[in-house]
Write an enzyme that holds these catalytic residues in place. Structure first.
Site, short mmCIF file in Angstrom:
data_model
loop_
_atom_site.label_atom_id
_atom_site.label_comp_id
_atom_site.label_asym_id
_atom_site.label_seq_id
_atom_site.Cartn_x
_atom_site.Cartn_y
_atom_site.Cartn_z
N CYS A 179 47.91 3.04 22.37
CA CYS A 179 47.49 3.54 23.68
C CYS A 179 46.28 2.77 24.19
O CYS A 179 46.42 1.62 24.59
CB CYS A 179 47.25 5.05 23.63
N HIS A 198 52.23 7.23 21.32
CA HIS A 198 51.42 7.72 20.19
C HIS A 198 52.30 8.07 18.98
O HIS A 198 52.65 9.24 18.77
CB HIS A 198 50.62 8.95 20.60
N GLU A 227 51.38 8.29 16.02
CA GLU A 227 50.54 8.90 14.98
C GLU A 227 50.23 10.37 15.23
O GLU A 227 49.71 11.06 14.34
CB GLU A 227 49.21 8.14 14.88
#
Length: 256
Positions: free
Chosen positions: A95, A197, A199
């Site tokens: 990001c 994202h 994660e």
């Protein structure tokens, strides 16, 4: 082996990547991967590429890629990303980390891009180059590449951003897109950038939605729950592919 992680805000942690990065699919008696978290937001100094160990991970954040006054460590982070991408150091930006990578290597980011906030769980579609990519290749295997008339889904990924990469760095390889924003993943030198994202946990994602104006938290949470297994599959695949690169040693230096 040390993997250095640059953290821009306490609300955007390494999160679910921690166990996935440390999980070795083929356990050996060799060195294990260890994470070193650099809390740049707390004043911890941004290292040089030579001080990062075996790899570099640059996380997302609440600021924009040009917010040098509000986040005075950003110039050093951009310099680090440019050095890392050109030196062969395996690097991943997520990001804001991807946006900083793009700017650092000659691309352009638009703050508050006209398509608006991309919030929710997004279909990420592979570009042709993804099939042979070291980080996205396993997910892209057998998925039709994004081109007029046909496109498969590489992964379903959480997304929460309004700024976006609008010009890739010169020579960068375009790897993935979404309906709203085309440059969802790219590679430049030995560095990868992903706008989404892979994660993020549901807990963290919910907290972001609650803080983001105009985002329907209930809807975003429902999207995550509906695709939870697919999100985990994609996130784990990306983390483990990147960790494998880190464990394998430096990549061939390439001008970025």
């Amino acid at each position: 082996m040390i993997l250095t992680v640059i953290e821009h805000a306490p609300s955007v942690p390494t999160d679910r990547f921690v166990p996935w990065l440390l999980e070795d699919p083929v356990p050996t008696t060799g060195p294990t991967l260890q994470l070193r978290i650099v809390r740049a937001w707390a004043g911890e100094p941004v290292p040089s590429a030579s001080e990062c160990g075996a790899g570099l991970l640059v996380l997302g954040g609440e600021q924009d890629a040009y917010d040098d006054e509000g986040s005075p460590w950003l110039p050093a982070t951009r310099a680090l990303l440019a050095e890392a991408a050109g030196s062969g150091l395996p690097t991943l930006g997520i990001c804001l980390g991807a946006q900083l990578l793009a700017v650092a290597t000659g691309g352009r980011v638009q703050v508050a891009a006209p398509p608006g906030c991309e919030a929710g769980v997004v279909a990420i579609r592979p570009r042709p180059a993804a099939a042979d990519d070291a980080v996205l290749g396993a997910l892209a295997a057998g998925v039709p590449a994004d081109h007029p008339g046909a496109a498969g889904v590489l992964a379903w990924m959480p997304s929460m951003h309004s700024d976006a990469v609008v010009e890739l760095p010169p020579g960068a390889v375009w790897l993935a897109s979404s309906t709203l924003y085309p440059f969802q993943a790219f590679r430049t030198g030995s560095a990868w950038g992903v706008q989404f994202h892979p994660e993020v946990s549901l807990e963290t994602f919910t907290a972001w939605a609650e803080e983001e104006d105009g985002v329907d938290t209930t809807d975003v949470v429902a999207q995550y729950r509906e695709r939870e297994a697919e999100i985990e599959h994609g996130g784990r695949a990306i983390a483990m592919a990147f960790a494998s690169l880190v464990r394998s040693g430096s990549l061939a230096p390439t001008p970025a």
